[in-house]
Scaffold this motif. Structure first.
Motif, PDB file in Angstrom:
ATOM      1  N   SER A  36       2.182 116.019  29.434  1.00 19.94           N
ATOM      2  CA  SER A  36       2.992 116.250  30.628  1.00 19.94           C
ATOM      3  C   SER A  36       4.296 116.946  30.259  1.00 19.94           C
ATOM      4  O   SER A  36       4.783 116.839  29.130  1.00 19.94           O
ATOM      5  CB  SER A  36       3.306 114.926  31.333  1.00 19.94           C
ATOM      6  OG  SER A  36       4.088 114.090  30.500  1.00 19.94           O
ATOM      7  N   LEU A  37       4.849 117.669  31.228  1.00 18.41           N
ATOM      8  CA  LEU A  37       6.127 118.351  31.069  1.00 18.41           C
ATOM      9  C   LEU A  37       7.177 117.653  31.915  1.00 18.41           C
ATOM     10  O   LEU A  37       6.877 117.122  32.986  1.00 18.41           O
ATOM     11  CB  LEU A  37       6.013 119.818  31.503  1.00 18.41           C
ATOM     12  CG  LEU A  37       5.050 120.703  30.713  1.00 18.41           C
ATOM     13  CD1 LEU A  37       4.986 122.090  31.341  1.00 18.41           C
ATOM     14  CD2 LEU A  37       5.492 120.814  29.262  1.00 18.41           C
ATOM     15  N   ALA A  38       8.408 117.658  31.441  1.00 16.72           N
ATOM     16  CA  ALA A  38       9.507 117.054  32.190  1.00 16.72           C
ATOM     17  C   ALA A  38      10.772 117.855  31.933  1.00 16.72           C
ATOM     18  O   ALA A  38      10.915 118.509  30.894  1.00 16.72           O
ATOM     19  CB  ALA A  38       9.705 115.595  31.776  1.00 16.72           C
ATOM     20  N   LEU A  39      11.689 117.812  32.889  1.00 12.91           N
ATOM     21  CA  LEU A  39      12.948 118.532  32.747  1.00 12.91           C
ATOM     22  C   LEU A  39      13.798 117.926  31.640  1.00 12.91           C
ATOM     23  O   LEU A  39      13.891 116.711  31.505  1.00 12.91           O
ATOM     24  CB  LEU A  39      13.730 118.482  34.061  1.00 12.91           C
ATOM     25  CG  LEU A  39      13.237 119.369  35.202  1.00 12.91           C
ATOM     26  CD1 LEU A  39      14.021 119.066  36.469  1.00 12.91           C
ATOM     27  CD2 LEU A  39      13.367 120.840  34.841  1.00 12.91           C
ATOM     28  N   ASP A  40      14.412 118.790  30.859  1.00 13.66           N
ATOM     29  CA  ASP A  40      15.379 118.344  29.865  1.00 13.66           C
ATOM     30  C   ASP A  40      16.760 118.314  30.519  1.00 13.66           C
ATOM     31  O   ASP A  40      16.926 118.738  31.669  1.00 13.66           O
ATOM     32  CB  ASP A  40      15.363 119.296  28.667  1.00 13.66           C
ATOM     33  CG  ASP A  40      15.993 118.668  27.429  1.00 13.66           C
ATOM     34  OD1 ASP A  40      16.249 117.449  27.458  1.00 13.66           O
ATOM     35  OD2 ASP A  40      16.229 119.386  26.452  1.00 13.66           O
ATOM     36  N   ASN A  41      17.750 117.832  29.798  1.00 14.02           N
ATOM     37  CA  ASN A  41      19.099 117.742  30.349  1.00 14.02           C
ATOM     38  C   ASN A  41      19.583 119.112  30.825  1.00 14.02           C
ATOM     39  O   ASN A  41      19.455 120.115  30.115  1.00 14.02           O
ATOM     40  CB  ASN A  41      20.058 117.192  29.288  1.00 14.02           C
ATOM     41  CG  ASN A  41      21.423 116.875  29.872  1.00 14.02           C
ATOM     42  OD1 ASN A  41      21.564 116.661  31.075  1.00 14.02           O
ATOM     43  ND2 ASN A  41      22.437 116.852  29.022  1.00 14.02           N
ATOM     44  N   ASN A  42      20.103 119.146  32.046  1.00 11.58           N
ATOM     45  CA  ASN A  42      20.571 120.367  32.710  1.00 11.58           C
ATOM     46  C   ASN A  42      19.432 121.331  33.045  1.00 11.58           C
ATOM     47  O   ASN A  42      19.682 122.491  33.381  1.00 11.58           O
ATOM     48  CB  ASN A  42      21.626 121.096  31.866  1.00 11.58           C
ATOM     49  CG  ASN A  42      22.907 120.294  31.737  1.00 11.58           C
ATOM     50  OD1 ASN A  42      23.373 119.694  32.707  1.00 11.58           O
ATOM     51  ND2 ASN A  42      23.470 120.258  30.538  1.00 11.58           N
TER      52      ASN A  42
END
Length: 267
Positions: free
Chosen positions: A101-107
């Protein structure tokens, strides 16, 4: 020299005509996705910053985890609209997940669209003086769509997250014989492994009438969950299976678990 209303109108008409010409030429030169991206950026360039609103969705609401945050975390992993503004993504997979799965990193930032509303999601992590991390999502969109976002988009995200979790759910087999951990008092706890039994109702060799009767009974049981709650009865269903070893009792249990996506407990 004072500016007259007619001169302002003339200038606006000239600008509007030029923009229409540029739009027409761009559509001929660029395929649809790039042209859509260009015009979305142009519209943002000429729009006032005060026309948008940003909603902050913190990870915790009081002492409990924010359900909207949890739903957004699941939902955003399925958005494939990675734009030039998306520079970093986190990749992960736990033992219960079937795929990476992919997820947003900080900012990090992702674009979404819902019922002709353009939305921008941002993920931010900030550190408190105590060293604790505070995670939050920020959702930005045009102010005029606030009611639609609150009344339609958020319910959609919550429902979609539930559906995604159900689709990705891996059935577990719990047993005391799989003890791999202890609780804080040193007592043994239940252990679990993925139930990878291949049995399904489609592949089971059993009387078609009996098979259909069992499937219909299971579906009726699931549909009546709220009814059980209203009348104050425990939501449970029992089946008594008997027969010699090798007659398919375990396979039927696995088929039921795989069909309903229910975990199995070996007592």
């Amino acid at each position: 020299m004072p500016t007259t209303v007619s001169s302002l109108f003339s200038a606006y008409a000239s600008f509007a005509g030029s923009m229409m010409l540029v739009r027409s030429i761009a559509r001929d030169l660029f395929p649809q996705p790039p042209s859509s991206y260009i015009f979305s950026k142009l519209s943002r360039l000429f729009s006032t910053p005060f026309s948008s609103i940003t909603l902050v969705i913190e990870e915790f609401s009081g002492a409990a985890r924010n359900q909207v945050y949890a739903a957004a975390e699941v939902y955003l992993r399925t958005i494939n609209n990675i734009t030039p503004s998306t520079h970093r993504l986190r990749v992960g997979k736990n033992i219960r997940q079937k795929t990476v799965s992919l997820a947003l990193d900080n900012n990090g930032q992702l674009e979404d669209a819902f019922d002709n509303v353009n939305l921008t999601w941002r993920f931010k992590v900030r550190k408190e003086k105590s060293g604790a991390e505070q995670r939050q999502f920020e959702l930005s969109f045009h102010k005029k769509h606030k009611d639609k976002v609150m009344e339609s988009y958020f319910p959609y995200v919550l429902a979609r997250a539930d559906a995604i979790k159900e689709e990705q759910r891996v059935v577990q087999l719990y047993s005391r014989h799989l003890m791999s951990d202890t609780d804080f008092k040193g007592r043994c706890t239940w252990g679990s492994v993925n139930l990878e039994h291949p049995s399904t109702f489609d592949m089971m060799a059993m009387d078609p009438v009996t098979k259909r009767m069992i499937v219909e009974d299971l579906e009726r049981f699931v549909r009546r969950r709220e009814f059980y709650k209203k009348v104050g009865k425990a939501w449970k269903r029992g089946y008594l299976l008997y027969g010699s070893p090798g007659t398919g009792k375990s396979s039927l249990i696995a088929a039921m678990a795989n069909y309903l996506k229910f975990d199995v407990y070996d007592l």
